[in-house]
Design a protein around this motif. Structure first.
Motif, PDB file in Angstrom:
ATOM      1  N   SER A  98      11.089  10.830   2.581  1.00 53.66           N
ATOM      2  CA  SER A  98      11.138   9.383   2.373  1.00 53.66           C
ATOM      3  C   SER A  98      10.076   8.917   1.394  1.00 53.66           C
ATOM      4  CB  SER A  98      10.952   8.657   3.715  1.00 53.66           C
ATOM      5  OG  SER A  98       9.723   9.042   4.317  1.00 53.66           O
ATOM      6  N   GLU A  99       8.912   9.577   1.427  1.00 48.92           N
ATOM      7  CA  GLU A  99       7.842   9.219   0.501  1.00 48.92           C
ATOM      8  C   GLU A  99       8.124   9.757  -0.907  1.00 48.92           C
ATOM      9  OE1 GLU A  99       5.199   7.430   0.961  1.00 48.92           O
ATOM     10  OE2 GLU A  99       5.001   7.231   3.138  1.00 48.92           O
ATOM     11  N   GLU A 100       8.674  10.970  -0.979  1.00 51.31           N
ATOM     12  CA  GLU A 100       8.830  11.612  -2.279  1.00 51.31           C
ATOM     13  C   GLU A 100      10.017  11.072  -3.069  1.00 51.31           C
ATOM     14  OE1 GLU A 100       8.613  15.812  -2.191  1.00 51.31           O
ATOM     15  OE2 GLU A 100       6.697  15.849  -1.144  1.00 51.31           O
ATOM     16  N   LYS A 101      10.878  10.296  -2.420  1.00 51.70           N
ATOM     17  CA  LYS A 101      11.952   9.646  -3.174  1.00 51.70           C
ATOM     18  C   LYS A 101      11.389   8.695  -4.216  1.00 51.70           C
ATOM     19  CE  LYS A 101      15.532   9.912   0.410  1.00 51.70           C
ATOM     20  NZ  LYS A 101      16.365   9.138   1.369  1.00 51.70           N
ATOM     21  N   GLN A 102      10.220   8.137  -3.933  1.00 54.85           N
ATOM     22  CA  GLN A 102       9.577   7.215  -4.875  1.00 54.85           C
ATOM     23  C   GLN A 102       8.664   7.938  -5.859  1.00 54.85           C
ATOM     24  OE1 GLN A 102       7.499   4.394  -2.440  1.00 54.85           O
ATOM     25  NE2 GLN A 102       9.259   3.981  -1.121  1.00 54.85           N
ATOM     26  N   LEU A 103       8.562   9.281  -5.720  1.00 59.17           N
ATOM     27  CA  LEU A 103       7.635  10.039  -6.556  1.00 59.17           C
ATOM     28  C   LEU A 103       8.365  11.183  -7.250  1.00 59.17           C
ATOM     29  CD1 LEU A 103       4.814  10.310  -3.864  1.00 59.17           C
ATOM     30  CD2 LEU A 103       4.858   8.709  -5.788  1.00 59.17           C
ATOM     31  N   PRO A 104       9.157  10.917  -8.245  1.00 56.30           N
ATOM     32  CA  PRO A 104       9.888  11.982  -8.942  1.00 56.30           C
ATOM     33  C   PRO A 104       8.929  12.953  -9.632  1.00 56.30           C
ATOM     34  CG  PRO A 104      10.049   9.893 -10.133  1.00 56.30           C
ATOM     35  CD  PRO A 104       9.417   9.578  -8.827  1.00 56.30           C
ATOM     36  N   GLY A 105       9.190  14.242  -9.456  1.00 56.23           N
ATOM     37  CA  GLY A 105       8.350  15.265 -10.083  1.00 56.23           C
ATOM     38  C   GLY A 105       7.085  15.598  -9.329  1.00 56.23           C
ATOM     39  N   PHE A 106       6.871  14.960  -8.169  1.00 57.95           N
ATOM     40  CA  PHE A 106       5.627  15.205  -7.437  1.00 57.95           C
ATOM     41  C   PHE A 106       5.584  16.623  -6.875  1.00 57.95           C
ATOM     42  CE2 PHE A 106       2.778  14.859  -3.738  1.00 57.95           C
ATOM     43  CZ  PHE A 106       1.653  14.340  -4.370  1.00 57.95           C
ATOM     44  N   THR A 169       0.431   9.832 -11.892  1.00 56.95           N
ATOM     45  CA  THR A 169       1.591   9.611 -11.010  1.00 56.95           C
ATOM     46  C   THR A 169       1.243   8.814  -9.754  1.00 56.95           C
ATOM     47  OG1 THR A 169       1.192  11.755  -9.947  1.00 56.95           O
ATOM     48  CG2 THR A 169       2.765  11.702 -11.776  1.00 56.95           C
ATOM     49  N   LEU A 170      -0.015   8.410  -9.608  1.00 59.98           N
ATOM     50  CA  LEU A 170      -0.394   7.630  -8.431  1.00 59.98           C
ATOM     51  C   LEU A 170       0.377   6.312  -8.399  1.00 59.98           C
ATOM     52  CD1 LEU A 170      -4.266   8.194  -8.279  1.00 59.98           C
ATOM     53  CD2 LEU A 170      -2.555   9.036  -6.667  1.00 59.98           C
ATOM     54  N   LYS A 171       0.931   5.994  -7.230  1.00 60.98           N
ATOM     55  CA  LYS A 171       1.721   4.774  -7.072  1.00 60.98           C
ATOM     56  C   LYS A 171       1.222   3.968  -5.894  1.00 60.98           C
ATOM     57  CE  LYS A 171       6.080   5.867  -9.318  1.00 60.98           C
ATOM     58  NZ  LYS A 171       7.559   5.803  -9.208  1.00 60.98           N
ATOM     59  N   LYS A 172       1.295   2.672  -6.054  1.00 62.33           N
ATOM     60  CA  LYS A 172       0.866   1.764  -4.989  1.00 62.33           C
ATOM     61  C   LYS A 172       1.702   2.004  -3.738  1.00 62.33           C
ATOM     62  CE  LYS A 172      -0.386  -3.080  -4.393  1.00 62.33           C
ATOM     63  NZ  LYS A 172      -0.296  -4.453  -4.959  1.00 62.33           N
ATOM     64  N   LYS A 173       1.080   1.900  -2.585  1.00 57.92           N
ATOM     65  CA  LYS A 173       1.685   2.115  -1.267  1.00 57.92           C
ATOM     66  C   LYS A 173       1.976   3.585  -0.968  1.00 57.92           C
ATOM     67  CE  LYS A 173       3.887  -2.434  -0.999  1.00 57.92           C
ATOM     68  NZ  LYS A 173       5.159  -3.175  -0.768  1.00 57.92           N
ATOM     69  N   ALA A 174       1.618   4.468  -1.911  1.00 59.29           N
ATOM     70  CA  ALA A 174       1.799   5.906  -1.653  1.00 59.29           C
ATOM     71  C   ALA A 174       0.501   6.675  -1.872  1.00 59.29           C
ATOM     72  CB  ALA A 174       2.890   6.474  -2.562  1.00 59.29           C
ATOM     73  N   TYR A 175      -0.610   5.940  -2.067  1.00 58.04           N
ATOM     74  CA  TYR A 175      -1.886   6.595  -2.354  1.00 58.04           C
ATOM     75  C   TYR A 175      -2.285   7.582  -1.250  1.00 58.04           C
ATOM     76  CZ  TYR A 175      -2.605   2.952  -5.916  1.00 58.04           C
ATOM     77  OH  TYR A 175      -2.480   2.124  -6.990  1.00 58.04           O
ATOM     78  N   LYS A 176      -2.196   7.134   0.002  1.00 59.62           N
ATOM     79  CA  LYS A 176      -2.633   7.969   1.116  1.00 59.62           C
ATOM     80  C   LYS A 176      -1.824   9.264   1.175  1.00 59.62           C
ATOM     81  CE  LYS A 176      -3.566   7.802   6.077  1.00 59.62           C
ATOM     82  NZ  LYS A 176      -3.521   6.968   7.308  1.00 59.62           N
ATOM     83  N   TYR A 177      -0.514   9.155   1.022  1.00 60.74           N
ATOM     84  CA  TYR A 177       0.350  10.338   1.066  1.00 60.74           C
ATOM     85  C   TYR A 177       0.050  11.281  -0.092  1.00 60.74           C
ATOM     86  CZ  TYR A 177       4.538  13.238   0.786  1.00 60.74           C
ATOM     87  OH  TYR A 177       5.391  14.298   0.710  1.00 60.74           O
ATOM     88  N   GLN A 178      -0.159  10.729  -1.298  1.00 67.73           N
ATOM     89  CA  GLN A 178      -0.393  11.561  -2.469  1.00 67.73           C
ATOM     90  C   GLN A 178      -1.722  12.311  -2.374  1.00 67.73           C
ATOM     91  OE1 GLN A 178       0.705   8.206  -5.304  1.00 67.73           O
ATOM     92  NE2 GLN A 178       1.472   9.954  -6.465  1.00 67.73           N
ATOM     93  N   PHE A 179      -2.778  11.617  -1.935  1.00 66.58           N
ATOM     94  CA  PHE A 179      -4.069  12.291  -1.814  1.00 66.58           C
ATOM     95  C   PHE A 179      -4.055  13.310  -0.677  1.00 66.58           C
ATOM     96  CE2 PHE A 179      -5.715   8.845  -4.480  1.00 66.58           C
ATOM     97  CZ  PHE A 179      -6.594   9.548  -5.289  1.00 66.58           C
ATOM     98  N   LYS A 180      -3.314  13.023   0.376  1.00 68.38           N
ATOM     99  CA  LYS A 180      -3.177  13.991   1.467  1.00 68.38           C
ATOM    100  C   LYS A 180      -2.476  15.256   0.966  1.00 68.38           C
ATOM    101  CE  LYS A 180      -2.058  12.281   5.413  1.00 68.38           C
ATOM    102  NZ  LYS A 180      -1.247  11.709   6.527  1.00 68.38           N
ATOM    103  N   GLN A 181      -1.423  15.079   0.163  1.00 67.55           N
ATOM    104  CA  GLN A 181      -0.714  16.225  -0.396  1.00 67.55           C
ATOM    105  C   GLN A 181      -1.579  16.993  -1.401  1.00 67.55           C
ATOM    106  OE1 GLN A 181       2.586  17.507   0.084  1.00 67.55           O
ATOM    107  NE2 GLN A 181       2.350  16.310   1.946  1.00 67.55           N
ATOM    108  N   TYR A 182      -2.401  16.287  -2.153  1.00 62.90           N
ATOM    109  CA  TYR A 182      -3.298  16.921  -3.125  1.00 62.90           C
ATOM    110  C   TYR A 182      -4.288  17.839  -2.402  1.00 62.90           C
ATOM    111  CZ  TYR A 182      -6.543  17.268  -7.089  1.00 62.90           C
ATOM    112  OH  TYR A 182      -7.355  17.728  -8.106  1.00 62.90           O
ATOM    113  N   ALA A 183      -4.883  17.330  -1.323  1.00 62.33           N
ATOM    114  CA  ALA A 183      -5.821  18.143  -0.541  1.00 62.33           C
ATOM    115  C   ALA A 183      -5.101  19.297   0.144  1.00 62.33           C
ATOM    116  CB  ALA A 183      -6.523  17.263   0.498  1.00 62.33           C
ATOM    117  N   TRP A 184      -3.902  19.037   0.660  1.00 58.14           N
ATOM    118  CA  TRP A 184      -3.120  20.069   1.335  1.00 58.14           C
ATOM    119  C   TRP A 184      -2.734  21.184   0.360  1.00 58.14           C
ATOM    120  CZ3 TRP A 184      -2.448  22.276   5.627  1.00 58.14           C
ATOM    121  CH2 TRP A 184      -1.271  22.940   5.974  1.00 58.14           C
TER     122      TRP A 184
END
Length: 425
Positions: A98-106, A169-184
């Protein structure tokens, strides 16, 4: 009449709340549980599970033996495939579609970091073998030498490119998910490549140093399952409810004995003991060295006169194999316990379903990761020569000097040898 009925209902409800005393057999059944899950010895479906697990194990052992027979390059390719599957399973663990639908190529960014780490790791560990493979072609040799010389800069540039890609590629309302995935992602790279890099280094030091530790983990896993299957009664650790002390101790004894015997069998093969100094697939010939040459111990003073064996031939490497067996049976299983705790934290049974009866690739590699690092460190500390050697010096020359500098060094060494010959004559 109505009063009597209500009082009888109250009495019935009160009686219903009274706890029923357990029979001794019920107490025993619950006593054989850990964290609410039955031990393997009490599992009603254990024979079906054992059959599936046995089929998968035989297929894996057969395929593994064939790859070992094919040689170093094929084993390395197998390790790379295992890495990719492990990374895929771990990437999917925290993935939210659901989060990655807004993040193409992530998701592509994660794999960019993965292959950058792969290029850096194998470039560092296999640079000497790569250079030795292309020495016959002058142009290719020059290109490869240049790539090795600037490999660290190239990998750093690729990493920075991924870092910039992530920021853009950072997007508003998805910052927490993106940084969590970056650390993961970075945690996955550390977990996957820390062990596999040492595994590949062990392969090219001699398949023996890869095959023996890996085999000991397999043996320990199989016999822990069998002893727990037939004899397990006492829970070992809460993180793994079906693990028992009987399985742990039985597997430990079996693994240590197997280490001593397997080292003797494997140590007789040059294909397994000779180090590979290039990336070819040809047969190997080498002096096995004193580590793989049998020493004879007389037994006449220690055994009765009717005993058939009067002397015992033992390779020095067999004593080192006991240390590997001890680690594989006592410490390496904690890699499995760590993985069990990790899965409990995420409320999953297995990391994947790639292997029927076993779970995912990561489920099979948890103890192997710990063992591979120990085998490499033990080999470098107690087996590999600690002083300078021709191979080490050549490796430094090839890695750090340009072709013209290497040619100049060759000419200067020739002049020095010529002057010494004139002086001695």
């Amino acid at each position: 009449m109505q009063r009597d009925t209500s009082s009888s209902d109250v009495s019935a409800s009160h009686a219903g709340r009274v706890r029923r005393r357990r029979h001794p057999t019920e107490a025993t059944t619950d006593g054989n549980r850990a964290n609410g899950q039955p031990l393997l010895v009490n599992d009603q479906n254990k024979y079906k599970s054992m059959l599936i697990r046995t089929y998968s194990t035989l297929w894996m052992i057969g395929g593994f033996a064939f790859i070992v027979y094919m040689g170093h390059l094929y084993i390395w390719a197998m390790v790379v495939v295992i890495q990719i599957y492990m990374a895929k399973e771990l990437f999917n663990l925290l993935r939210k579609s659901s989060e990655e639908k807004q993040l193409p190529g992530f998701r592509l960014l994660n794999w960019h970091f993965f292959f950058t780490a792969m290029l850096y790791t194998y470039g560092r560990f296999l640079s000497r073998q790569l250079v030795n493979t292309v020495t016959s072609d002058h142009l290719l040799y020059k290109v490869v030498s240049g790539l090795i010389k600037y490999q660290m800069f190239i990998c750093y540039f690729l990493y920075i490119a991924g870092f910039v890609w992530f920021i853009l590629t950072l997007k508003k309302k998805a910052y927490k998910y993106q940084f969590k995935q970056y650390a993961w992602t970075h945690m996955i790279l550390l977990t996957v490549f820390a062990q596999s890099a040492f595994t590949v280094a062990n392969i090219f030091e001699g398949i023996f140093w890869f095959l023996l530790p890996a085999s000991l983990i397999v043996i320990n896993d199989i016999f822990a399952y069998l002893f727990g299957f037939f004899l397990g009664r006492t829970p070992l650790i809460k993180l793994s409810p079906k693990k028992t002390w009987e399985g742990f101790i039985g597997a430990s004894v079996t693994t240590i004995i197997s280490a001593f015997l397997l080292a003797n069998v494997m140590g007789r093969s040059q294909w397994l003991t000779c180090p590979r100094k290039d990336l070819s697939t040809g047969w190997l010939y080498c002096d096995p060295g004193p580590m793989f040459k049998s020493e004879h111990y007389l037994l006449e003073e220690w055994v009765p006169h009717w005993f058939p064996w009067k002397e015992l031939a033992i390779m020095p490497v067999q004593w080192h194999a006991l240390a590997l067996g001890l680690f594989a049976s006592i410490i390496a299983p904690f890699g499995g316990f760590f993985a069990s705790g990790f899965k409990r934290a995420f409320k999953i049974k297995d990391f994947g379903d790639s292997i029927p009866g076993h779970g995912g690739i990561t489920d099979r590699m948890d103890c192997q990761m710990v063992m591979a690092v120990f085998a490499y460190i033990y080999h470098q500390s107690f087996i590999a020569p600690q002083n300078f050697s021709v191979e080490i010096i050549l490796d430094q020359i090839i890695r750090n000097l340009a072709y013209d500098e290497q040619k100049y060094l060759y000419e200067r060494l020739g002049e020095i040898f010529h002057e010494r010959q004139l002086t001695q004559s």
